[in-house]
Design an enzyme around this catalytic site. Structure first.
Site, PDB file in Angstrom:
ATOM      1  CG  ASP A 149      -3.540  45.403 -10.245  1.00 15.90           C
ATOM      2  OD1 ASP A 149      -4.510  45.374 -11.026  1.00 15.90           O
ATOM      3  OD2 ASP A 149      -2.542  46.138 -10.422  1.00 15.90           O
ATOM      4  CB  VAL A 150      -9.033  42.941 -11.065  1.00 17.14           C
ATOM      5  CG1 VAL A 150      -9.726  42.831  -9.715  1.00 17.14           C
ATOM      6  CG2 VAL A 150      -9.210  44.326 -11.672  1.00 17.14           C
ATOM      7  CG  ASN A 178     -17.243  47.543  -6.994  1.00 20.61           C
ATOM      8  OD1 ASN A 178     -18.109  48.287  -7.428  1.00 20.61           O
ATOM      9  ND2 ASN A 178     -16.215  47.988  -6.267  1.00 20.61           N
ATOM     10  CG  ASP A 185      -9.602  48.395  -3.399  1.00 26.52           C
ATOM     11  OD1 ASP A 185      -8.916  48.883  -4.327  1.00 26.52           O
ATOM     12  OD2 ASP A 185     -10.748  48.805  -3.116  1.00 26.52           O
ATOM     13  CE1 TYR A 233     -16.751  52.726 -16.323  1.00 28.34           C
ATOM     14  CE2 TYR A 233     -18.605  53.968 -17.218  1.00 28.34           C
ATOM     15  CZ  TYR A 233     -18.072  53.150 -16.238  1.00 28.34           C
ATOM     16  OH  TYR A 233     -18.851  52.752 -15.181  1.00 28.34           O
ATOM     17  CB  THR A 241     -18.168  56.198  -6.102  1.00 32.39           C
ATOM     18  OG1 THR A 241     -17.940  56.601  -7.455  1.00 32.39           O
ATOM     19  CG2 THR A 241     -19.464  55.395  -6.030  1.00 32.39           C
ATOM     20  CE  LYS A 247     -17.953  49.408 -15.497  1.00 32.61           C
ATOM     21  NZ  LYS A 247     -17.774  48.359 -14.464  1.00 32.61           N
TER      22      LYS A 247
END
Length: 254
Positions: free
Chosen positions: A69-70, A96, A44, A161, A196, A165
């Site tokens: 950091d992806v 995730n 994370d 977004y 969340t 996805k």
């Protein structure tokens, strides 16, 4: 031949990496995986968050936190290497990490598009790539990607977004075909509106509208998504690949 499964500790002996593992669905999944016997490496953005989460979930050191950091390829490589160097293998990836911006076409900017794709699409691809390479070496593994109901159908206010996805959903299908002969399964979950921090940051109107569209009439819990992820990651799903499991209170059944 079907594998023998310990249903009491369904991930005993497994090593898992979870991106975005310090909060929300990622944290709930890390907690459940640790309870089910896995060694877990969570990645994370915040050093404080990953170290505190790791310590809280496993004071014995079976959960390890790594700043990741992806958006950065080297961070993802380091995350996977940490799992292999610390625990000797990598069996499961839960990709995730993600952001959930609300935007209509008139307000969406190129910068918002690029930022969202960098995290939700590119980051997921890179996570799957480097975890998959390790799994191919071992001849086995399970990858679970986080898609969304927005990665299955069109929705208002998600012009940025939603397409990100759809990338997750498409990546699931294509990687499942490529990696199946190499012993690696690739599946996804498609959560609906889930309780969340990322969803809490959305507008109250957006959350209320989302809840109203779920036939079960409530928001989902991160733990409920984690149980679905656990199933797909476990040997109980050994004949499942290329699937996208809705965890959405009936949203996609309409």
């Amino acid at each position: 031949m079907a594998q023998s499964i310990d249903h009491g500790r369904r991930l005993a002996g497994k090593v898992a990496v979870i991106t975005g593992g310090a909060k929300g669905i990622g944290r709930a999944t890390a907690k459940l995986f640790a309870e089910q016997g896995a060694k877990v490496v969570i990645g994370d953005l915040s050093f404080e968050d990953v170290t505190a989460t790791a310590a809280a979930l496993s004071p014995e050191g079976d959960v390890v936190g790594v700043v990741c950091d992806v958006r950065h390829e080297t961070d993802i490589q380091n995350l996977m290497a940490t799992a292999v160097n610390r625990f000797g293998r990598l069996d499961i990836l839960v990709a995730n990490a993600g952001i959930i911006p609300e935007a209509f076409l008139a307000d969406a900017t190129a910068e918002l598009w690029d930022d969202t794709m960098a995290v939700d699409a590119r980051g997921m691809f890179l996570s799957a790539k480097y975890a998959g390479l390790e799994m191919v070496k071992a001849g086995s593994g399970a990858i679970v990607l986080l898609s969304s109901i927005s990665g299955q159908i069109g929705q208002l206010g998600q012009v940025v977004y939603g397409p990100a996805k759809f990338v997750a959903s498409g990546l699931t299908k294509h990687l499942a075909i490529e990696l199946a002969p190499k012993g690696v399964r690739v599946n996804a979950v498609a959560p609906g509106t889930i309780e969340t921090p990322a969803v809490a940051a959305m507008s109250p109107e957006g959350i209320a509208k989302g809840i109203a569209k779920h036939p079960l009439g409530r928001i989902g819990k991160a733990e409920e998504v984690a149980w679905g992820i656990l199933f797909l990651a476990s040997d109980e799903a050994s004949f499942i690949t290329g699937a996208i499991l809705p965890i959405d209170g009936g949203f996609l059944a309409q």
